[in-house]
Each structure stands twice: as C-alpha cells, then as structure tokens.
Scaffold this motif. Structure first.
Motif, short mmCIF file in Angstrom:
data_model
loop_
_atom_site.label_atom_id
_atom_site.label_comp_id
_atom_site.label_asym_id
_atom_site.label_seq_id
_atom_site.Cartn_x
_atom_site.Cartn_y
_atom_site.Cartn_z
N LEU A 178 35.38 -15.56 -9.21
CA LEU A 178 34.85 -16.77 -9.84
C LEU A 178 35.71 -17.17 -10.92
CD1 LEU A 178 31.50 -17.87 -9.71
CD2 LEU A 178 32.72 -18.53 -11.75
N ILE A 179 35.90 -16.44 -11.98
CA ILE A 179 36.69 -17.02 -13.13
C ILE A 179 38.01 -17.24 -12.73
CG2 ILE A 179 37.08 -16.40 -15.38
CD1 ILE A 179 34.68 -14.91 -15.53
N THR A 180 38.64 -16.36 -12.06
CA THR A 180 40.08 -16.64 -11.76
C THR A 180 40.32 -17.65 -10.95
OG1 THR A 180 40.38 -14.05 -11.55
CG2 THR A 180 42.19 -15.41 -10.80
N GLU A 181 39.59 -17.88 -9.85
CA GLU A 181 39.78 -19.25 -9.05
C GLU A 181 39.32 -20.31 -9.78
OE1 GLU A 181 37.61 -18.60 -5.21
OE2 GLU A 181 38.79 -17.30 -4.60
N GLY A 182 38.26 -20.17 -10.60
CA GLY A 182 37.94 -21.44 -11.43
C GLY A 182 39.12 -21.90 -12.29
N ALA A 183 39.82 -20.78 -12.85
CA ALA A 183 40.98 -21.13 -13.93
C ALA A 183 42.13 -21.64 -13.12
CB ALA A 183 41.54 -19.77 -14.74
N VAL A 184 42.18 -21.15 -11.78
CA VAL A 184 43.54 -21.66 -11.15
C VAL A 184 43.26 -22.91 -10.59
CG1 VAL A 184 44.79 -21.50 -9.05
CG2 VAL A 184 44.17 -19.62 -10.08
N LEU A 185 42.05 -23.51 -10.22
CA LEU A 185 41.73 -24.86 -9.86
C LEU A 185 41.80 -25.66 -11.08
CD1 LEU A 185 38.91 -23.94 -7.05
CD2 LEU A 185 41.40 -24.80 -6.91
N LEU A 186 41.46 -25.15 -12.23
CA LEU A 186 41.21 -25.97 -13.37
C LEU A 186 42.62 -26.26 -13.80
CD1 LEU A 186 39.66 -27.32 -15.63
CD2 LEU A 186 39.85 -24.86 -16.82
N ALA A 187 43.64 -25.40 -13.53
CA ALA A 187 45.03 -25.77 -13.92
C ALA A 187 45.50 -26.67 -12.96
CB ALA A 187 45.83 -24.21 -13.62
N VAL A 188 45.18 -26.45 -11.90
CA VAL A 188 45.61 -27.57 -10.77
C VAL A 188 45.04 -29.13 -11.06
CG1 VAL A 188 45.58 -28.23 -8.23
CG2 VAL A 188 45.95 -25.92 -8.93
N PHE A 189 43.94 -29.21 -11.60
CA PHE A 189 43.33 -30.36 -11.85
C PHE A 189 44.10 -30.97 -13.02
CE2 PHE A 189 40.55 -32.86 -14.54
CZ PHE A 189 39.93 -33.56 -13.37
N ILE A 190 44.28 -30.21 -14.12
CA ILE A 190 44.95 -30.58 -15.40
C ILE A 190 46.43 -31.44 -14.89
CG2 ILE A 190 45.84 -30.02 -17.30
CD1 ILE A 190 42.86 -30.56 -17.38
N ILE A 191 46.85 -30.54 -14.13
CA ILE A 191 48.46 -30.82 -13.53
C ILE A 191 48.53 -32.26 -12.82
CG2 ILE A 191 50.52 -30.14 -12.25
CD1 ILE A 191 49.87 -27.40 -12.74
N LEU A 192 47.44 -32.32 -12.03
CA LEU A 192 47.19 -33.41 -11.20
C LEU A 192 46.94 -34.78 -12.17
CD1 LEU A 192 45.05 -32.29 -8.22
CD2 LEU A 192 47.77 -33.17 -8.14
#
Length: 311
Positions: free
Chosen positions: A6-20
C-alpha cells in the motif's frame, strides 16, 4: 506485506500526481489535457484500497504540493483529487456509467462553488465581478472607438452588449453546472482507456445512439414555463435567474437528445459514421439546424420516435 505494498503503490502514484501537476504548470498546450489526468492516480488508488487510505494520499499530495509548487496549486489537488477518489470508489462498487458521470459532476460543481466561496470570503476576490468589470471596460472602449470613427452604431446591438455583464452574473449557476459536467466527462473519457490497459474492470459506456433522457424533464419544463408565463418576473429576482438558467440548460439537454436520435436514425439506416459526424458538425455551426435538432430531441423524448423507426 499488505501495508508495504500500500505504501509503495501510494508513493508511486503520489510521484505520478506531482509530475502531472508540475507538467500542467510548465508545459503549454498539453497542460489542458494533463489537467484532466490529475484524478487518475487517485482513481487507481481508490480502486485498489479503501477510501480512508485514498484520503491519506490526498493529504500527502496537498502537503507536497505546497512544498514543491505554488500555494494556489492546492486548489487543483483538492478539486481533482476528491473527484478522483469518488470516481475510483464508484468504479470499485461497479456503478453504472451514468451514475458515475452524474456523481462526478456533482463533486466538481461542489468543488467549484467552495473555491468561489473561499476566494470571496478569505481573499476578497470575486472573479465574477472582475469579469463584469473587464466586459464593461471593453464595451466602453468600443463605444469610444465608434464615436471617434463616426461610424453608425446599431443601438439594439450596443444595448445587448451593455446587458452582457449583468447576464454573466445571472447565468453563473448554469455555467458552473455545465463546467462541472464537462470536467466530469473529460475525466471519465480519459480515465477509461488507461484503466482498461491497466487491466481494471471498467463498465462500458452504452452507445450514444441509445441515450434516453428521463421523460419527466419535458413535463417539468412545461410546468415551469406555464408558471413563468402567469407570474410577473422582475429583472434581478430569483425567478428571473431561474428562467434564464433553465432556458440555457434545457435546450442543451434536448439538443443532446436530438443528436442521440440522429445517431440512432443513421445507424438504423446503415449510413457511415463519417456522414453522421459531418451532419453533427454542420448542425453546430448553423443556428437554424441546431434549433431543429433541439425540437427533434423534444419530439423524440415526448413521443418515442424510435419506436416508429424500429417498426
């Protein structure tokens, strides 16, 4: 193990959101498309995990946005983040596409209203008044230009221009609703193919030709028109505002029904899709044809023209 994932996928998706989010700020032209991709990380996360974890992701995104972007960018985080969480939750509950579209529209409209209220109350900035001032200044410059050139001004058209700033304020409710609907539609339109490619089960949208609005819409509109016809409407009153907004939204709904009927008619006759697209584009640019399609939508909704075509 589950918490680690959960934490790993959350961190990845959070990074994707910040990039977008940063891309929407610094990449011209594409920033409009990328803006409607902002809910995607939240949609994906909400599909896989409970909503409370999605809210934690939203909180983390808000904090990081304040650190790496401008404080005003928090509005995009809250607007598109909450919409993404709701859409993802509805996908997870396997709701039908129409329900997802309506609910997402309500969320976007609420977000827009809240942002407007915060802007007025806390920042003393009313963008409606600012737009009205800009329009008044433009109209004043137009009048000065006409007077300077000695051209003959059409008084009727000039008066219509002067009425536009006031109409802008009266029509704001319908503009917000239409804006929320378009934002919802673009979000779902963009999210669908991406979610399918990621092997999520996304409900398929029914063909546009099968679109049928509730018949009660016509009945409510007729009742409202009859009430408005026998009641004195004062300019600037709530009833006046309601009439203006309904007269904007209702024809658009009936035009949508009319285009759906055209799609059904062309499909039943076996015409190529290219012909339908050409006719729809032509209708959008010819006011008389647009009015005919709107009337066609009313007739189809009230008298079920499709039954006669099928028979």
């Amino acid at each position: 193990m589950k918490n680690t994932r959960l934490i790993t996928e959350g961190a990845v998706l959070l990074a994707v959101f910040i990039i977008l989010l940063l891309a929407t700020m610094y990449i011209p032209i594409l920033n409009i498309i990328l803006l409607f991709a902002l809910p995607l990380p939240f949609i994906i996360f909400s599909l896989k995990y409970e909503w409370k974890y999605a809210l934690m992701l939203l909180l983390a995104a808000s904090v990081i946005t304040i650190l790496v972007a401008t404080p005003l960018s928090i509005t995009n985080v809250l607007t598109f983040g909450t919409a993404g969480i709701v859409i993802g939750h509805l996908y997870k509950k396997k709701k039908n596409p129409a329900e997802i579209l309506v609910t997402a529209t309500i969320i976007y409209v609420l977000n827009l209203v809240i942002l407007y209220a915060v802007s007025v109350i806390f920042f003393e900035y009313n963008f409606i008044i600012q737009m009205q001032k800009m329009l008044n200044e433009s109209i004043a410059m137009t009048e000065q230009f006409i007077a300077a050139t000695g051209a003959n001004a059409n008084e009727k058209q000039l008066q219509q221009l002067k009425d536009m700033p006031a109409l802008l304020g009266y029509l704001m409710p319908s503009m917000v609703i239409l804006g929320g609907f378009m934002m919802s539609w673009f979000t779902i339109l963009l999210a669908g193919p991406i979610l399918k490619r990621l092997r999520f089960q996304v409900p398929a949208w029914p063909p546009f030709r099968d679109l049928r609005l509730p018949k009660s819409i016509v009945i409510y509109y007729v009742i409202f028109i009859l009430i408005a016809a026998f009641v004195k409407i004062e300019t600037g009153s709530y009833l006046y505002m309601a009439v203006l907004n309904i007269n904007i939204i209702f024809p658009l709904l009936m035009a949508l029904q009319g285009f759906s009927f055209l799609a059904f008619l062309f499909h039943s006759k076996g015409y190529p899709k290219g012909v339908l697209i050409f006719v729809c584009i032509l209708v959008l640019f010819v006011p008389i044809l647009f009015s005919l399609v709107t009337f066609l939508g009313i007739i189809d909704l009230g008298f079920s023209l499709r039954k006669y075509i099928k028979s």
